[in-house]
Scaffold this motif. Structure first.
Motif, PDB file in Angstrom:
ATOM      1  N   TRP A 158     -19.189  13.512  35.464  1.00  0.00           N
ATOM      2  CA  TRP A 158     -20.239  12.495  35.344  1.00  0.00           C
ATOM      3  C   TRP A 158     -19.900  11.497  34.240  1.00  0.00           C
ATOM      4  CZ3 TRP A 158     -23.741  11.494  31.291  1.00  0.00           C
ATOM      5  CH2 TRP A 158     -24.756  10.572  31.608  1.00  0.00           C
ATOM      6  N   LEU A 159     -19.436  12.013  33.091  1.00  0.00           N
ATOM      7  CA  LEU A 159     -19.010  11.126  32.015  1.00  0.00           C
ATOM      8  C   LEU A 159     -17.813  10.292  32.445  1.00  0.00           C
ATOM      9  CD1 LEU A 159     -19.240  13.289  28.748  1.00  0.00           C
ATOM     10  CD2 LEU A 159     -20.492  11.181  29.243  1.00  0.00           C
ATOM     11  N   GLY A 160     -16.901  10.909  33.201  1.00  0.00           N
ATOM     12  CA  GLY A 160     -15.743  10.172  33.685  1.00  0.00           C
ATOM     13  C   GLY A 160     -16.125   8.998  34.563  1.00  0.00           C
ATOM     14  N   GLN A 161     -17.137   9.189  35.392  1.00  0.00           N
ATOM     15  CA  GLN A 161     -17.623   8.095  36.232  1.00  0.00           C
ATOM     16  C   GLN A 161     -18.303   7.023  35.392  1.00  0.00           C
ATOM     17  OE1 GLN A 161     -17.665   7.304  39.736  1.00  0.00           O
ATOM     18  NE2 GLN A 161     -18.441   5.438  38.762  1.00  0.00           N
ATOM     19  N   GLY A 165     -14.989   5.197  34.796  1.00  0.00           N
ATOM     20  CA  GLY A 165     -14.998   4.740  36.176  1.00  0.00           C
ATOM     21  C   GLY A 165     -14.031   5.493  37.062  1.00  0.00           C
ATOM     22  N   ASP A 166     -13.723   6.743  36.695  1.00  0.00           N
ATOM     23  CA  ASP A 166     -12.726   7.517  37.435  1.00  0.00           C
ATOM     24  C   ASP A 166     -13.135   8.991  37.455  1.00  0.00           C
ATOM     25  OD1 ASP A 166     -10.437   8.684  38.540  1.00  0.00           O
ATOM     26  OD2 ASP A 166      -9.137   7.180  37.624  1.00  0.00           O
ATOM     27  N   PRO A 167     -14.101   9.356  38.286  1.00  0.00           N
ATOM     28  CA  PRO A 167     -14.550  10.752  38.305  1.00  0.00           C
ATOM     29  C   PRO A 167     -13.482  11.729  38.777  1.00  0.00           C
ATOM     30  CG  PRO A 167     -15.499   9.520  40.135  1.00  0.00           C
ATOM     31  CD  PRO A 167     -14.831   8.523  39.251  1.00  0.00           C
ATOM     32  N   SER A 168     -12.534  11.267  39.615  1.00  0.00           N
ATOM     33  CA  SER A 168     -11.506  12.187  40.111  1.00  0.00           C
ATOM     34  C   SER A 168     -10.601  12.666  38.986  1.00  0.00           C
ATOM     35  CB  SER A 168     -10.665  11.508  41.201  1.00  0.00           C
ATOM     36  OG  SER A 168      -9.974  10.383  40.685  1.00  0.00           O
ATOM     37  N   ALA A 169     -10.267  11.768  38.049  1.00  0.00           N
ATOM     38  CA  ALA A 169      -9.437  12.165  36.913  1.00  0.00           C
ATOM     39  C   ALA A 169     -10.158  13.204  36.069  1.00  0.00           C
ATOM     40  CB  ALA A 169      -9.079  10.948  36.068  1.00  0.00           C
ATOM     41  N   TYR A 170     -11.452  13.025  35.914  1.00  0.00           N
ATOM     42  CA  TYR A 170     -12.221  13.951  35.071  1.00  0.00           C
ATOM     43  C   TYR A 170     -12.794  15.110  35.870  1.00  0.00           C
ATOM     44  CZ  TYR A 170     -11.268  10.990  31.193  1.00  0.00           C
ATOM     45  OH  TYR A 170     -10.597  10.306  30.202  1.00  0.00           O
ATOM     46  N   THR A 171     -12.422  15.212  37.118  1.00  0.00           N
ATOM     47  CA  THR A 171     -12.583  16.454  37.871  1.00  0.00           C
ATOM     48  C   THR A 171     -11.340  17.307  37.684  1.00  0.00           C
ATOM     49  OG1 THR A 171     -14.005  15.424  39.520  1.00  0.00           O
ATOM     50  CG2 THR A 171     -12.907  17.474  40.160  1.00  0.00           C
TER      51      THR A 171
END
Length: 218
Positions: A158-161, A165-171
């Motif tokens: 959620w913070l990554g999004q 702006g990149d939720p996949s990286a922070y998944t």
């Protein structure tokens, strides 16, 4: 992936750790410099934006610090006064026994082959030198681990999004952390590569660990 998030990488680290990541890097700098000469040569593997290399340079201005990273986008964000180079951690472009200390922060879990990566770090380490690894762990022991997993798997993307702006990286980040070696197993890898006086110091309730060892003197 790391190139995409390079410009928000440090801000995200600060938010995710409550500002503690800088303190952890200073702890690594202190460990790396503790038993070595002031004009030591230090290699920072996976230097990223150069935060750890900068912490070591600030702690010991006379040390010669070289930072290497696989991702050119990260290196472009690093301070221009640092000595930096693009390099693969599994095939470091340095001679044997080149550095007095080899350090890394939040890198080892990303290697395609952890044992080979550690072997490369030991190869370029001088006899009597020290290897120090700062890395996240699969979580604190005991009842806090399920809470840690929930926060990491849902809050971090959620913070990554929101921030990067990149939720996949922070998944990827929480998944790579939860799948990584326990600190005791990483310590075993250090020993298997010939290091002695191996020691693990857990931080942040056990969610982060500093693992270190020394290469036997010739």
């Amino acid at each position: 992936m790391f190139g995409r998030i390079a410009r928000r990488y440090d801000l995200m680290n600060t938010l995710m750790t409550g500002g503690q990541d800088q303190r952890w890097r200073r702890a690594v700098a202190s460990e790396a410099l503790s038993v070595l000469s002031p004009r030591m040569d230090v290699l920072d593997v996976g230097t990223g934006t150069g935060k750890l290399a900068s912490a070591i340079q600030e702690a010991q201005p006379s040390a010669r610090v070289v930072g290497v990273d696989f991702t050119e986008g990260m290196l472009r964000v690093a301070p221009c006064h640092l000595l930096l180079a693009g390099a693969d951690a599994l095939q470091l472009p340095f001679a044997d026994a080149r550095f007095d200390a080899v350090v890394s922060a939040f890198v080892v879990r990303n290697l395609a082959d952890v044992e080979r990566g550690i072997a490369e770090q030991v190869r370029v380490l001088r006899p009597g030198g020290k290897l120090v690894v700062l890395e996240t762990t699969p979580g604190p022991p005991g009842p806090l681990r399920p809470v840690y997993k929930l926060c990491f798997r849902y809050l971090v993307p959620w913070l990554g999004q929101l921030i990067a702006g990149d939720p996949s990286a922070y998944t990827y980040l929480p998944e790579s952390t939860l799948a990584f070696l326990e600190p005791t197993r990483l310590a075993d890898v250090l020993r298997s590569r010939g290091l002695h006086a191996v020691h693990v110091h857990r931080l942040a309730l056990g969610s982060v660990a500093v693992s270190q060892g020394c290469k036997p003197a010739a």
